[in-house]
Scaffold this motif. Structure first.
Motif, short mmCIF file in Angstrom:
data_model
loop_
_atom_site.label_atom_id
_atom_site.label_comp_id
_atom_site.label_asym_id
_atom_site.label_seq_id
_atom_site.Cartn_x
_atom_site.Cartn_y
_atom_site.Cartn_z
N ILE A 228 11.06 -8.22 -0.48
CA ILE A 228 9.57 -8.51 -1.30
C ILE A 228 8.91 -7.34 -2.55
CG2 ILE A 228 7.45 -7.17 -0.57
CD1 ILE A 228 7.83 -7.53 2.19
N GLU A 229 10.37 -6.34 -3.00
CA GLU A 229 9.68 -5.37 -4.20
C GLU A 229 8.85 -4.94 -4.67
OE1 GLU A 229 11.00 -6.83 -7.57
OE2 GLU A 229 13.43 -7.58 -6.36
N PRO A 230 7.35 -4.15 -3.05
CA PRO A 230 6.02 -3.80 -2.93
C PRO A 230 6.61 -2.85 -4.37
CG PRO A 230 7.53 -2.95 -1.20
CD PRO A 230 8.50 -3.75 -1.87
N ASP A 231 4.75 -2.83 -4.12
CA ASP A 231 4.22 -2.19 -6.06
C ASP A 231 3.73 -1.01 -4.81
OD1 ASP A 231 4.24 -3.55 -8.12
OD2 ASP A 231 2.85 -4.58 -6.56
N ILE A 232 2.84 -0.99 -2.90
CA ILE A 232 2.99 0.34 -2.84
C ILE A 232 3.14 0.00 -0.95
CG2 ILE A 232 0.92 0.98 -1.85
CD1 ILE A 232 0.60 1.83 -5.12
N ARG A 276 -1.69 8.87 -1.13
CA ARG A 276 -2.44 9.93 -0.14
C ARG A 276 -3.65 10.56 -0.54
NH1 ARG A 276 -0.32 15.87 0.33
NH2 ARG A 276 -1.13 16.26 -1.16
N LYS A 277 -4.30 11.44 -1.60
CA LYS A 277 -5.34 11.33 -1.93
C LYS A 277 -6.46 10.59 -2.21
CE LYS A 277 -8.17 12.14 -6.02
NZ LYS A 277 -7.61 12.64 -7.98
N TYR A 278 -5.62 8.55 -2.26
CA TYR A 278 -6.51 7.84 -2.46
C TYR A 278 -6.77 7.05 -0.61
CZ TYR A 278 -7.52 2.26 -1.76
OH TYR A 278 -7.90 1.42 -1.17
N VAL A 279 -5.99 7.69 0.30
CA VAL A 279 -6.19 6.81 1.78
C VAL A 279 -6.81 7.79 2.10
CG1 VAL A 279 -5.03 7.33 3.80
CG2 VAL A 279 -3.72 6.26 2.17
N VAL A 312 8.94 3.36 -4.59
CA VAL A 312 7.56 2.64 -4.31
C VAL A 312 6.97 3.95 -3.56
CG1 VAL A 312 6.54 1.06 -2.51
CG2 VAL A 312 8.53 0.07 -3.45
N PRO A 313 5.43 4.06 -4.03
CA PRO A 313 5.03 5.14 -3.19
C PRO A 313 4.50 4.54 -1.91
CG PRO A 313 4.42 4.30 -5.22
CD PRO A 313 4.96 3.82 -5.45
N SER A 314 4.28 5.33 -0.83
CA SER A 314 4.59 5.48 0.50
C SER A 314 4.04 6.11 1.03
CB SER A 314 6.42 4.67 0.30
OG SER A 314 6.53 3.80 -0.13
N LYS A 354 -6.26 0.36 -9.28
CA LYS A 354 -6.14 1.70 -8.24
C LYS A 354 -4.44 1.74 -8.57
CE LYS A 354 -8.69 3.44 -7.01
NZ LYS A 354 -8.87 5.32 -7.05
N VAL A 355 -3.55 0.63 -8.19
CA VAL A 355 -2.44 1.37 -7.99
C VAL A 355 -1.82 1.65 -9.37
CG1 VAL A 355 -0.01 -0.10 -8.33
CG2 VAL A 355 -1.90 -1.21 -6.24
N LYS A 356 -2.42 1.36 -10.56
CA LYS A 356 -1.48 1.71 -11.58
C LYS A 356 -2.18 3.29 -11.58
CE LYS A 356 -1.04 -1.63 -14.97
NZ LYS A 356 -1.85 -2.52 -15.88
N GLU A 357 -3.19 3.36 -10.92
CA GLU A 357 -4.15 5.34 -11.28
C GLU A 357 -2.89 5.37 -9.88
OE1 GLU A 357 -7.67 6.78 -8.59
OE2 GLU A 357 -7.93 5.01 -10.66
N ILE A 358 -2.86 5.06 -8.85
CA ILE A 358 -2.05 5.72 -7.92
C ILE A 358 -0.79 6.12 -8.34
CG2 ILE A 358 -0.94 5.30 -6.03
CD1 ILE A 358 -3.66 4.02 -5.10
N ILE A 359 0.02 5.02 -9.22
CA ILE A 359 1.34 5.75 -9.37
C ILE A 359 1.75 6.56 -10.63
CG2 ILE A 359 3.23 4.01 -10.42
CD1 ILE A 359 2.75 1.90 -8.97
N LYS A 360 0.57 6.40 -11.21
CA LYS A 360 0.00 6.90 -12.92
C LYS A 360 1.13 8.85 -12.46
CE LYS A 360 -1.75 8.44 -16.89
NZ LYS A 360 -3.25 8.70 -17.20
N PRO A 361 2.44 9.28 -13.05
CA PRO A 361 2.54 10.85 -12.69
C PRO A 361 1.51 11.58 -13.56
CG PRO A 361 4.12 9.32 -14.18
CD PRO A 361 3.23 8.62 -14.41
#
Length: 361
Positions: A228-232, A276-279, A312-314, A354-361
């Motif tokens: 799949i190569e998921p992003d999240i 985690r913050k987003y969830v 993959v952020p999980s 939102k995904v870019k915001e989550i992944i950003k270090p």
């Protein structure tokens, strides 16, 4: 038995299905039947994990939700001269929960009922009664008179052996009892999330996965995530509650009926901080109850997904489940409904920004 509604009928079908690691055909077919009306396509990885795909309202990030199809069970290793079956655990078992329990031996000629043999207390010495019986010395009695008869029944080394327990709605109808809630409940949540997203908008492509061989090393999650190569990614699984006698808050914090568990860490995964913050923001915004918890031992499919490809952020979202890795476990229906609601709301908000915001270090 209480009349089953649509959700209970699905849970019964999923948990009644028999499927130890490496032999997940029955639950995979049940999951396919239930999820197919709500997805665009179904594919499989080469180990047998089911991958349902649903494209959203725009070409957004790839979101993976994984529930594992397999349940802990056993495998026939040999048949002795008297027709008793020797077996190997497949998945984690504590030997003390096995004696005198009923099992189903799966053969090419059909299923056979057996029971894990035990000695009557009348012939045990006081010392023997105090000692746990070693799992390696246990056997299964299928009523055969000798090896030849057992083989005539269809028994042979490599046969799957599955715990036997009927799906039951308890006297309190919110409490449900069944084998294999670990982790057919995760598969059911994926199905119900797809059902609720069928006519709703979501700015991403969702992959609902029934993984194989989780109980022996998170194997299907690894192969599926490479495909799949998921992003999240989210592992949807069962978790340990601390609301029964003998379990303290040092062992587990959660209670049945208090909402899904957000796992901060387990033996295989540190929850991604941004995810985690987003969830938690989603849960609070939608007033969905949740419980923060940790698990020092064990792990979920997130353990291999999060280290696939470039990372993959999980996060693991679990349901408190009593009596894990035994013949029968117990869940609370409110937790199920709230977990589905949380997963759906999470997916609705995961657009590219939102995904870019989550992944950003």
């Amino acid at each position: 038995m209480t009349k089953l509604d649509e959700t209970l009928s699905m849970l019964k079908a999923l948990t009644d299905a028999k499927g130890i690691p490496g032999d997940e055909a029955e639950p995979r077919e049940v999951m396919k039947t239930y999820i197919e009306p709500y997805c665009d396509e179904i594919t499989y990885d080469n180990l047998g994990s089911l991958i349902a795909k649903k494209t959203g309202s725009q070409d957004g990030p790839k979101i993976m939700m994984a529930g594992h199809l397999d349940e802990v069970g056993f495998m026939v290793t040999r048949i002795d001269d008297k027709g008793f079956i020797r077996f190997q655990p497949v998945g984690g078992w504590w030997g003390q929960v096995l004696l005198a329990q009923r099992v189903t031996v799966m053969t090419d000629k059909g299923n056979i009922t057996g029971i894990v043999g035990s000695k009557p207390p009348h012939i045990l010495s006081p010392e023997a009664r105090k000692k746990p019986f070693p799992l390696k010395d246990m056997y299964i009695d299928i009523g055969a008179t000798d090896r030849e008869e057992a083989m005539e029944f269809g028994v042979e080394p490599g046969n799957s052996i599955v715990p036997y327990s009927e799906f039951t709605v308890m006297s309190n109808p919110k409490m449900l009892l069944a084998k294999a809630f670990d982790n057919r409940i995760g598969c059911a949540i994926v199905i119900d999330a797809f059902r609720q997203l069928k006519d709703g908008k979501h700015p991403n492509t969702v992959y609902g996965v029934g993984t194989v061989q989780e109980e022996v090393g998170l194997r299907g999650a690894k192969t599926a995530s490479h495909l799949i190569e998921p992003d999240i990614a989210f592992a949807i699984d069962t978790g340990i509650p601390g609301d029964t006698p003998g379990v303290t808050d040092r062992d587990a914090l959660s209670s049945l009926g208090k909402g899904p568990q957000i796992i901060l860490y387990d033996a295989r995964t540190l929850a991604h901080r941004g995810l985690r913050k987003y969830v938690l923001e989603v849960a609070n915004k939608n007033k969905i109850p949740y419980q923060l918890d940790t698990t020092a031992g064990g792990g979920t499919d997130a353990g291999t997904i999060h280290i696939s490809h470039e990372g993959v952020p999980s996060l693991s979202i679990t349901m408190a489940t009593r009596y894990l890795h035994t013949h029968a476990s117990m869940i609370h229906r409110d937790d199920y409904e709230n977990t589905v609601k949380l997963v759906v709301e999470i997916i609705k908000g995961l657009d590219e920004k939102k995904v870019k915001e989550i992944i950003k270090p």
